[in-house]
Design a protein around this motif. Structure first.
Motif, PDB file in Angstrom:
ATOM      1  N   ASP A 325       0.838  -1.207   0.000  1.00 47.41           N
ATOM      2  CA  ASP A 325       0.000   0.000   0.000  1.00 47.41           C
ATOM      3  C   ASP A 325       0.874   1.258   0.000  1.00 47.41           C
ATOM      4  O   ASP A 325       0.582   2.236  -0.709  1.00 47.41           O
ATOM      5  CB  ASP A 325      -0.923  -0.004   1.226  1.00 47.41           C
ATOM      6  CG  ASP A 325      -1.993  -1.075   1.123  1.00 47.41           C
ATOM      7  OD1 ASP A 325      -2.217  -1.575   0.001  1.00 47.41           O
ATOM      8  OD2 ASP A 325      -2.598  -1.398   2.161  1.00 47.41           O
ATOM      9  N   GLU A 328       2.286   1.646  -3.490  1.00 44.51           N
ATOM     10  CA  GLU A 328       1.289   2.116  -4.453  1.00 44.51           C
ATOM     11  C   GLU A 328       1.070   3.621  -4.322  1.00 44.51           C
ATOM     12  O   GLU A 328       0.954   4.340  -5.319  1.00 44.51           O
ATOM     13  CB  GLU A 328      -0.023   1.365  -4.235  1.00 44.51           C
ATOM     14  CG  GLU A 328      -1.072   1.702  -5.280  1.00 44.51           C
ATOM     15  CD  GLU A 328      -2.321   0.846  -5.140  1.00 44.51           C
ATOM     16  OE1 GLU A 328      -3.166   0.895  -6.054  1.00 44.51           O
ATOM     17  OE2 GLU A 328      -2.439   0.131  -4.115  1.00 44.51           O
ATOM     18  N   LEU A 329       1.023   4.118  -3.077  1.00 47.48           N
ATOM     19  CA  LEU A 329       0.845   5.552  -2.851  1.00 47.48           C
ATOM     20  C   LEU A 329       2.050   6.340  -3.375  1.00 47.48           C
ATOM     21  O   LEU A 329       1.894   7.381  -4.023  1.00 47.48           O
ATOM     22  CB  LEU A 329       0.659   5.811  -1.349  1.00 47.48           C
ATOM     23  CG  LEU A 329       0.469   7.283  -0.945  1.00 47.48           C
ATOM     24  CD1 LEU A 329      -0.789   7.864  -1.595  1.00 47.48           C
ATOM     25  CD2 LEU A 329       0.390   7.406   0.578  1.00 47.48           C
ATOM     26  N   ILE A 331       4.157   5.429  -5.725  1.00 44.85           N
ATOM     27  CA  ILE A 331       4.201   5.356  -7.191  1.00 44.85           C
ATOM     28  C   ILE A 331       3.224   6.341  -7.810  1.00 44.85           C
ATOM     29  O   ILE A 331       3.520   7.038  -8.784  1.00 44.85           O
ATOM     30  CB  ILE A 331       3.913   3.912  -7.655  1.00 44.85           C
ATOM     31  CG1 ILE A 331       5.077   2.992  -7.268  1.00 44.85           C
ATOM     32  CG2 ILE A 331       3.667   3.867  -9.154  1.00 44.85           C
ATOM     33  CD1 ILE A 331       4.794   1.512  -7.485  1.00 44.85           C
ATOM     34  N   SER A 332       2.052   6.449  -7.243  1.00 46.84           N
ATOM     35  CA  SER A 332       1.030   7.351  -7.790  1.00 46.84           C
ATOM     36  C   SER A 332       1.417   8.812  -7.613  1.00 46.84           C
ATOM     37  O   SER A 332       0.985   9.673  -8.385  1.00 46.84           O
ATOM     38  CB  SER A 332      -0.314   7.073  -7.124  1.00 46.84           C
ATOM     39  OG  SER A 332      -0.241   7.350  -5.727  1.00 46.84           O
ATOM     40  N   ASN A 333       2.238   9.133  -6.608  1.00 42.88           N
ATOM     41  CA  ASN A 333       2.644  10.519  -6.343  1.00 42.88           C
ATOM     42  C   ASN A 333       3.969  10.898  -7.000  1.00 42.88           C
ATOM     43  O   ASN A 333       4.458  12.010  -6.820  1.00 42.88           O
ATOM     44  CB  ASN A 333       2.765  10.753  -4.830  1.00 42.88           C
ATOM     45  CG  ASN A 333       1.410  10.712  -4.141  1.00 42.88           C
ATOM     46  OD1 ASN A 333       0.385  11.009  -4.757  1.00 42.88           O
ATOM     47  ND2 ASN A 333       1.408  10.330  -2.880  1.00 42.88           N
ATOM     48  N   SER A 334       4.537   9.968  -7.736  1.00 39.58           N
ATOM     49  CA  SER A 334       5.845  10.233  -8.343  1.00 39.58           C
ATOM     50  C   SER A 334       5.750  11.345  -9.387  1.00 39.58           C
ATOM     51  O   SER A 334       4.848  11.358 -10.226  1.00 39.58           O
ATOM     52  CB  SER A 334       6.392   8.960  -9.002  1.00 39.58           C
ATOM     53  OG  SER A 334       7.617   9.227  -9.661  1.00 39.58           O
ATOM     54  N   LYS A 337       8.017   9.980 -14.626  1.00 42.32           N
ATOM     55  CA  LYS A 337       7.608   8.679 -15.165  1.00 42.32           C
ATOM     56  C   LYS A 337       8.737   8.160 -16.064  1.00 42.32           C
ATOM     57  O   LYS A 337       8.540   7.862 -17.238  1.00 42.32           O
ATOM     58  CB  LYS A 337       6.304   8.819 -15.960  1.00 42.32           C
ATOM     59  CG  LYS A 337       5.143   9.418 -15.167  1.00 42.32           C
ATOM     60  CD  LYS A 337       4.731   8.522 -14.015  1.00 42.32           C
ATOM     61  CE  LYS A 337       3.457   9.020 -13.334  1.00 42.32           C
ATOM     62  NZ  LYS A 337       3.656  10.214 -12.539  1.00 42.32           N
ATOM     63  N   TYR A 341      11.117   4.835 -12.613  1.00 46.39           N
ATOM     64  CA  TYR A 341       9.707   4.682 -12.227  1.00 46.39           C
ATOM     65  C   TYR A 341       9.132   3.384 -12.795  1.00 46.39           C
ATOM     66  O   TYR A 341       8.426   2.635 -12.097  1.00 46.39           O
ATOM     67  CB  TYR A 341       8.922   5.892 -12.739  1.00 46.39           C
ATOM     68  CG  TYR A 341       7.423   5.742 -12.692  1.00 46.39           C
ATOM     69  CD1 TYR A 341       6.712   6.005 -11.521  1.00 46.39           C
ATOM     70  CD2 TYR A 341       6.710   5.344 -13.827  1.00 46.39           C
ATOM     71  CE1 TYR A 341       5.342   5.870 -11.482  1.00 46.39           C
ATOM     72  CE2 TYR A 341       5.331   5.194 -13.791  1.00 46.39           C
ATOM     73  CZ  TYR A 341       4.639   5.462 -12.620  1.00 46.39           C
ATOM     74  OH  TYR A 341       3.283   5.318 -12.581  1.00 46.39           O
ATOM     75  N   LEU A 345       7.621   0.134 -10.857  1.00 47.33           N
ATOM     76  CA  LEU A 345       6.285  -0.372 -11.178  1.00 47.33           C
ATOM     77  C   LEU A 345       6.330  -1.856 -11.535  1.00 47.33           C
ATOM     78  O   LEU A 345       5.441  -2.633 -11.145  1.00 47.33           O
ATOM     79  CB  LEU A 345       5.708   0.441 -12.341  1.00 47.33           C
ATOM     80  CG  LEU A 345       4.195   0.343 -12.570  1.00 47.33           C
ATOM     81  CD1 LEU A 345       3.426   0.756 -11.321  1.00 47.33           C
ATOM     82  CD2 LEU A 345       3.790   1.215 -13.757  1.00 47.33           C
ATOM     83  N   TRP A 348       6.763  -3.756  -8.312  1.00 47.30           N
ATOM     84  CA  TRP A 348       5.528  -3.714  -7.517  1.00 47.30           C
ATOM     85  C   TRP A 348       4.507  -4.711  -8.056  1.00 47.30           C
ATOM     86  O   TRP A 348       3.855  -5.430  -7.285  1.00 47.30           O
ATOM     87  CB  TRP A 348       4.969  -2.303  -7.549  1.00 47.30           C
ATOM     88  CG  TRP A 348       3.695  -2.146  -6.747  1.00 47.30           C
ATOM     89  CD1 TRP A 348       3.578  -2.010  -5.408  1.00 47.30           C
ATOM     90  CD2 TRP A 348       2.358  -2.163  -7.258  1.00 47.30           C
ATOM     91  NE1 TRP A 348       2.261  -1.917  -5.037  1.00 47.30           N
ATOM     92  CE2 TRP A 348       1.471  -2.013  -6.170  1.00 47.30           C
ATOM     93  CE3 TRP A 348       1.817  -2.282  -8.536  1.00 47.30           C
ATOM     94  CZ2 TRP A 348       0.102  -1.976  -6.312  1.00 47.30           C
ATOM     95  CZ3 TRP A 348       0.441  -2.248  -8.681  1.00 47.30           C
ATOM     96  CH2 TRP A 348      -0.409  -2.095  -7.574  1.00 47.30           C
TER      97      TRP A 348
END
Length: 693
Positions: A325, A328-329, A331-334, A337, A341, A345, A348
């Motif tokens: 978790d 995931e948070l 990665i989404s706030n990176s 890309k 990155y 991913l 993950w």
């Protein structure tokens, strides 16, 4: 995963020949410029920008770098080079933009233009960065040409210490091709070469680079499946950093960050060796270190992935879920890309798939497994062209091309020298011919000059004789004038003894006596052998009273022409020669009367200005023509003019006045307009210590 500081991330033909030779000589010279080290300000800026970048704050890193550099008033070549190096690598490895990267790469070459022998290490590194750029463009032939040229330059100009980084980068090319076994000798050689870094305070060469070489060497062993060797070199890297803590106390944050990287990588290897307890401890320490602000948050994500794998292997699914978790948070706030990155991913998705497999939900594992292979295939497809490159053949071809370019360059230089020699030979022959012709001409000219010199000597002799006769006549005239003027003084004294002479008659007699005394002094000076007035007997003189006396004395002359003398003064006392200054003022007032028509006014002023007394005598006369303005103060000038009533000129009054004023440390000048009058100004210091104007 490898981590380091962000920024390591005359007329006539002979004159023509002289100028041509000088230009050719200067063209062959490099600028005479001293080496200027990197400033402490720039080093601090790059450290801060690197920390922000490592902690995932990409945009903030660039904003800080830009604003900090704008505030720097003076920048050395290395200050500029390091900034361009930082930005070129950013756009090459982080926010992929090859055009931006090339712009800053070109700027690095621009900074080093004509300075490659001064900044040798930087030039070699720039060539290797150029190779990395060509590699990213998949122009592998050009890439190896740049690598080879950079390494050859380094071998010829740098110590093993500085060459070690170039060797390391060749190993990284193999590493990028997934030829891990082939890359290992390069990394070992780089570590060996780096041991020559023994002198001076070279933190980069003695700390940043060697820890990087050891980490990448261990990674290469891990990639080949030699986990025990990998663990050995990770531990060796940790021991190296522990020893460095004593030598570099000011680098504690960087050493701690690097330790976090080594711990995470060692923990991952130990987990594969099923040494779970030590692996978990090391991974937790790594995450705790690099999760901090301004540390390496990207490495912390990698360590979390490895720890999640470990928890899944030990069936600690709740702990694994919490880590996934968090991942995931993050990665989404990176912000970026980029490739890093994508790699995160991929890991993950792999861990997520393993989690659901272990949890007994294969149907939920499938989408993540599918995403894992899709992303992995995309990365592999990008790297296919790189893997197909034969490094040895490319390197050998680059060497041949480099040697061929050297031969061509040598031939070109020889042709230039040959052409220049031939050109200079032709110019020399022409020059010798012209010199012979000029010598013949000069002999004729010298003969004419000799004849003219004889004539000039004869003329000069005649002039000297004439001058001597004129001087003799002047002495005779002055001598003859002295007796009658002295007699006038005596007669004036006799008349003044008569008490019956009073009033205006007595005043006139006193003026006559004073004027005669001044005339006797003038005659005495004319009888001297020079005109030196530098030695003056000065005394405090009331200038206002002196000026009124001059006006009273000359009032009868003004009355003869019905002119009006207007006097405007203030009390001023100055250290001057009373008699000589009287002569100056009297001469200027007499000239104003002489050159003014009947019925006009003459304004005579005295004022004080900045510890100086300023006299001005302004008339409404005929003015001074432009043709004689530059001659009025000359001795024996030919610019004599008669007065408005036919008064005869003598031509020496203004010359004498200027000499007297200069001897007082003052100045005299005039303003005039032909037909509309003239104003003469006299400015003299009040205090005898006042310097000459």
């Amino acid at each position: 995963m490898q981590k380091k500081k962000g920024y390591y991330f005359r007329k006539g033909f002979p004159g023509f020949i002289f100028c041509l030779c000088a230009c050719c000589f200067l063209a062959c010279q490099e600028p005479d410029e001293a080496y200027q080290p990197l400033s402490k300000t720039t080093s601090d800026i790059l450290d801060r920008s690197s920390n922000l970048l490592n902690s995932g704050q990409y945009r903030k890193s660039l904003q800080f770098l830009d604003s900090a550099y704008q505030q720097m008033e003076q920048k050395t070549p290395l200050d500029l080079w390091e900034r361009y190096n930082f930005l070129s690598r950013i756009y090459l490895n982080y926010d992929i933009d090859l055009e931006h990267s090339k712009t800053y790469l070109d700027s690095m070459f621009w900074v080093l233009e004509n300075r490659r022998q001064l900044y040798k290490k930087e030039y070699a590194q720039t060539k290797f960065l150029e190779g990395d750029w060509y590699k990213a463009k998949k122009q592998f032939g050009d890439a190896f040409a740049s690598y080879f040229e950079g390494r050859e330059f380094g071998l010829q100009n740098l110590s093993n210490c500085l060459i070690s980084n170039l060797t390391y980068q060749l190993g990284m090319f193999r590493y990028g091709q997934m030829q891990y076994s082939e890359s290992i000798p390069y990394f070992k050689q780089a570590i060996q070469e780096n041991q020559d870094c023994w002198d001076g305070d070279k933190v980069v060469q003695k700390l940043y680079f060697p820890q990087m070489y050891r980490n990448t060497l261990a990674l290469a062993y891990e990639k080949t499946g030699k986990l025990d060797s990998a663990a050995f070199h990770y531990r060796d890297g940790l021991q190296f950093l522990t020893d460095a803590e004593r030598d570099y106390p000011e680098e504690q944050n960087f050493i701690l960050l690097a330790k976090g990287v080594f711990m995470g990588n060692l923990g991952g290897v130990l987990a594969k060796l099923e040494q779970y307890d030590e692996a978990e401890s090391l991974l937790l320490k790594s995450i705790a270190i690099n999760s901090r602000p301004n540390f390496d948050t990207q490495d912390a994500l990698t360590a979390k992935t490895k720890l999640a794998d470990l928890y899944i292997a030990r069936n600690q699914l709740d702990e694994a879920q919490q880590l996934m978790d968090d991942l995931e948070l993050a990665i989404s706030n990176s912000e970026l890309k980029n490739r890093s990155y994508i790699q995160t991913l991929i890991h993950w998705n792999k861990v997520k798939s393993s989690y659901f497999e272990q949890a007994g939900a294969p149907e939920r594992a499938y989408p993540f497994l599918k995403a894992y292979y899709r992303l992995k295939d995309s990365i592999d497809q990008v790297d296919d062209d790189l893997r197909a490159v034969d490094m040895e053949a490319s390197y050998e071809n680059a060497a041949q091309q480099y040697q061929l370019s050297i031969i061509n360059r040598d031939n070109h230089i020889k042709n230039i020298y040959l052409g220049a020699t031939l050109g200079f030979t032709i110019l020399l022959v022409i020059f010798l011919g012209l010199a012979a012709k000029g010598l013949k001409r000069s002999k004729k000219i010298n003969k004419v000059i000799s004849e003219q010199n004889i004539e000039l000597q004869e003329t000069l002799g005649a002039l000297e004789q004439s001058q001597a006769e004129n001087t003799k006549i002047m002495y005779m005239v002055a001598h003859d004038l002295r007796n009658p003027i002295s007699s006038m003084v005596m007669m004036a004294d006799i008349l003044l003894e008569d008490e019956q002479i009073t009033g205006e008659n007595r005043v006139l007699l006193e003026h006559i006596k004073t004027s005669c005394n001044h005339s006797i002094n003038l005659v005495s000076e004319m009888m001297q052998s020079n005109k030196n007035t530098e030695t003056l007997t000065k005394e405090p003189v009331d200038l206002e009273r002196l000026l009124r006396y001059c006006v009273d004395l000359l009032q009868h002359k003004a009355n003869e022409k019905h002119q009006k003398l207007v006097l405007d003064t203030i009390p001023v006392t100055a250290f001057v020669s009373r008699e000589k200054l009287w002569r100056v003022i009297s001469n200027l007032i007499a000239n104003a009367i002489k050159f003014s028509p009947k019925g006009k006014s003459i304004q005579i002023n005295l004022l004080k200005k900045s510890e100086k007394a300023v006299f001005s005598i302004k008339d409404e006369g005929i003015g001074i023509p432009d043709s004689i303005k530059n001659k009025v103060f000359e001795w024996y000038t030919d610019s004599k003019r008669s007065g408005t009533d036919g008064e005869k000129p003598f031509g020496m009054g203004l010359a004498i006045s200027k000499q007297i004023v200069s001897a007082h440390g003052g100045s005299i000048w005039f303003e005039t307009e032909e037909g509309n009058g003239t104003t003469f100004f006299v400015e003299i210091p009040i205090d005898p210590k006042t310097p000459k104007s």
